[in-house]
Design an enzyme around this catalytic site. Structure first.
Site, PDB file in Angstrom:
ATOM      1  CG  HIS A 171       6.883  -1.978   2.185  1.00 11.65           C
ATOM      2  ND1 HIS A 171       6.815  -0.829   2.957  1.00 11.65           N
ATOM      3  CD2 HIS A 171       5.650  -2.531   2.235  1.00 11.65           C
ATOM      4  CE1 HIS A 171       5.581  -0.694   3.424  1.00 11.65           C
ATOM      5  NE2 HIS A 171       4.858  -1.721   3.022  1.00 11.65           N
ATOM      6  CG  MET A 219      -1.918  -1.180   1.157  1.00 13.52           C
ATOM      7  SD  MET A 219      -3.413  -0.921   2.132  1.00 13.52           S
ATOM      8  CE  MET A 219      -2.734  -0.700   3.755  1.00 13.52           C
ATOM      9  N   GLY A 220       2.171   1.106  -0.326  1.00 13.43           N
ATOM     10  CA  GLY A 220       3.045   2.271  -0.411  1.00 13.43           C
ATOM     11  C   GLY A 220       3.547   2.725   0.943  1.00 13.43           C
ATOM     12  CB  ALA A 221       3.812   4.752   3.351  1.00  7.85           C
ATOM     13  N   GLY A 240       4.782 -10.294   3.657  1.00  4.50           N
ATOM     14  CA  GLY A 240       5.540 -10.267   4.902  1.00  4.50           C
ATOM     15  C   GLY A 240       4.871 -11.072   6.006  1.00  4.50           C
ATOM     16  NE  ARG A 259      -2.991   1.383   9.639  1.00  5.35           N
ATOM     17  CZ  ARG A 259      -3.376   0.393   8.826  1.00  5.35           C
ATOM     18  NH1 ARG A 259      -2.701  -0.734   8.794  1.00  5.35           N
ATOM     19  NH2 ARG A 259      -4.438   0.536   8.051  1.00  5.35           N
ATOM     20  CD  GLN A 277      -1.973  -8.891   4.040  1.00 10.25           C
ATOM     21  OE1 GLN A 277      -2.794  -8.006   4.173  1.00 10.25           O
ATOM     22  NE2 GLN A 277      -0.709  -8.643   3.750  1.00 10.25           N
ATOM     23  CG  HIS A 288       8.475   0.221   6.095  1.00 12.36           C
ATOM     24  ND1 HIS A 288       8.691  -1.145   6.054  1.00 12.36           N
ATOM     25  CD2 HIS A 288       7.145   0.371   6.384  1.00 12.36           C
ATOM     26  CE1 HIS A 288       7.572  -1.788   6.329  1.00 12.36           C
ATOM     27  NE2 HIS A 288       6.610  -0.894   6.520  1.00 12.36           N
TER      28      HIS A 288
HETATM   29  P1  AMP Z   1       1.463  -2.910   3.495  1.00 16.72           P
HETATM   30  O1  AMP Z   1       2.025  -1.862   2.587  1.00 16.72           O
HETATM   31  O2  AMP Z   1       1.478  -2.544   4.937  1.00 16.72           O
HETATM   32  O3  AMP Z   1       0.136  -3.457   3.004  1.00 16.72           O
HETATM   33  O4  AMP Z   1       2.464  -4.134   3.410  1.00 16.72           O
HETATM   34  C1  AMP Z   1       2.814  -4.683   2.168  1.00 16.72           C
HETATM   35  C2  AMP Z   1       3.591  -5.958   2.403  1.00 16.72           C
HETATM   36  O5  AMP Z   1       4.759  -5.660   3.159  1.00 16.72           O
HETATM   37  C3  AMP Z   1       2.795  -6.994   3.210  1.00 16.72           C
HETATM   38  O6  AMP Z   1       3.057  -8.281   2.674  1.00 16.72           O
HETATM   39  C4  AMP Z   1       3.378  -6.844   4.592  1.00 16.72           C
HETATM   40  O7  AMP Z   1       3.284  -8.013   5.374  1.00 16.72           O
HETATM   41  C5  AMP Z   1       4.825  -6.520   4.276  1.00 16.72           C
HETATM   42  N1  AMP Z   1       5.466  -5.851   5.418  1.00 16.72           N
HETATM   43  C6  AMP Z   1       5.051  -4.720   6.042  1.00 16.72           C
HETATM   44  N2  AMP Z   1       5.870  -4.438   7.086  1.00 16.72           N
HETATM   45  C7  AMP Z   1       6.805  -5.417   7.126  1.00 16.72           C
HETATM   46  C8  AMP Z   1       7.911  -5.703   7.981  1.00 16.72           C
HETATM   47  N3  AMP Z   1       8.228  -4.924   9.026  1.00 16.72           N
HETATM   48  N4  AMP Z   1       8.656  -6.798   7.721  1.00 16.72           N
HETATM   49  C9  AMP Z   1       8.338  -7.614   6.666  1.00 16.72           C
HETATM   50  N5  AMP Z   1       7.321  -7.400   5.833  1.00 16.72           N
HETATM   51  C10 AMP Z   1       6.548  -6.316   6.054  1.00 16.72           C
END
Ligand code: AMP
Length: 291
Positions: free
Chosen positions: A44, A37-39, A154, A194, A160, A41
């Site tokens: 990702h 979903m972007g942002a 992740g 977040r 999920q 780090h």
């Molecule tokens: P999101 O942008 O939060 O929807 O996350 C996108 C993907 O990045 C999802 O598969 C998350 O599980 C993964 N992800 C987010 N934070 C982390 C993290 N700290 N370590 C590993 N994977 C992550």
């Protein structure tokens, strides 16, 4: 010709994405997809690195999916930084960004959804009704649109990850779903888009979430019952300064049901609130650890 942001090619339309992937597949290349979903780090970027090591071509997607947010949740204020994200993806040798808008994903008349099934009922499912149906639907669409060989998710969002693996098997989606370990700050806080919501005080308290999960795993490994360890963990989170604990549970790593059989791998998983911010985290309990 695809548009670019800086040096990174960007597809906004399903047709552009399909043309690009079809060409890669024609050349025999292995394609990996990293939905986000972007942002972005380092969490990702670990997914991008995993994909990079496994595939010839890596596609990142950025789509803040409205259907996985409840009306009272943070869709409107969710952090968005496409230019910054594109620079990070280019530096990580990502081949393509797929960033559709909501009308491309949900055109007028859209009405078919994927129901996430039994794995969506426990843990976060109890507190975010409909959330995992939204996730299952958008990820199914992304997998059908991009047709990758591999898709990386992740372990940070452990429920999920399990749900998406189940959806891909149940719906015969021809794609390997791969999990990537959680990336953490040096104090143990799991990286999350977040985390920017946290005040300085909340940020100081936040690492307790992982500490408490590690302690719960150690207690069960030492012979405590999963229920005892969970109750002690919830109390410890409130003691550390969390405002509310949605859940802290030890569950079977596959079924996500309460851990009963110590011969099976487990997960300690929790969701807890600091002010207006809900944090989630989890920690593995290997069958070998449990006595
Ligand atoms: P999101 O942008 O939060 O929807 O996350 C996108 C993907 O990045 C999802 O598969 C998350 O599980 C993964 N992800 C987010 N934070 C982390 C993290 N700290 N370590 C590993 N994977 C992550």
């Amino acid at each position: 010709m695809l548009q670019t942001i800086g040096t990174l090619p960007v597809a906004r339309k399903i047709a552009e994405l399909r043309r690009t992937v079809a060409e890669w597949r024609r050349c025999g290349e292995i394609v990996a997809l990293v939905p986000t979903m972007g942002a972005l780090h380092q969490g990702h970027l670990a997914l991008i690195a995993h994909a990079r090591a496994r595939a010839d071509r890596v596609i990142a997607t950025i789509f803040v999916n409205p259907t996985q947010f409840a009306p009272n949740e943070d869709f409107a204020r969710y952090p968005r930084d496409e230019a910054g994200d594109a620079a990070k993806l280019a530096a990580a040798s990502c081949d393509l960004l797929y960033a559709p808008d909501a009308a491309e994903m949900y055109p007028a008349g859209f009405s078919t959804t994927v129901s996430a099934g039994a794995l969506a009922a426990p843990l976060c499912g109890r507190f975010r009704p409909g959330h995992f149906d939204g996730v299952a639907t958008v990820v199914t669409k992304l997998l059908l649109q991009a047709h990758p060989h591999i898709a990386c998710f992740g372990e940070k969002d452990y429920q999920q990850l399990q749900i998406i693996g189940r959806v891909a098997r149940d719906l015969d989606i021809d794609c390997a779903i791969e999990g990537v370990p959680i990336v953490r700050e040096s104090d143990g806080l799991a990286l999350s888009s977040r985390n920017v919501y946290l005040t300085a005080d909340e940020r100081r308290i936040a690492p307790a979430l992982h500490r408490v999960l590690v302690a719960a795993v150690a207690q069960v490994a030492g012979g405590a019952s999963p229920q005892e360890a969970a109750a002690a963990g919830s109390a410890a989170l409130l003691q550390a300064g969390f405002d509310k604990v949605d859940y802290l549970e030890l569950v079977d790593a596959e079924s996500l049901q309460p851990l009963r059989d110590r011969g099976r791998a487990g997960r300690a998983a929790a969701a807890a609130w600091l002010g207006k911010t809900r944090l989630i985290d989890n920690e593995p309990l290997s069958a070998r650890d449990a006595r």
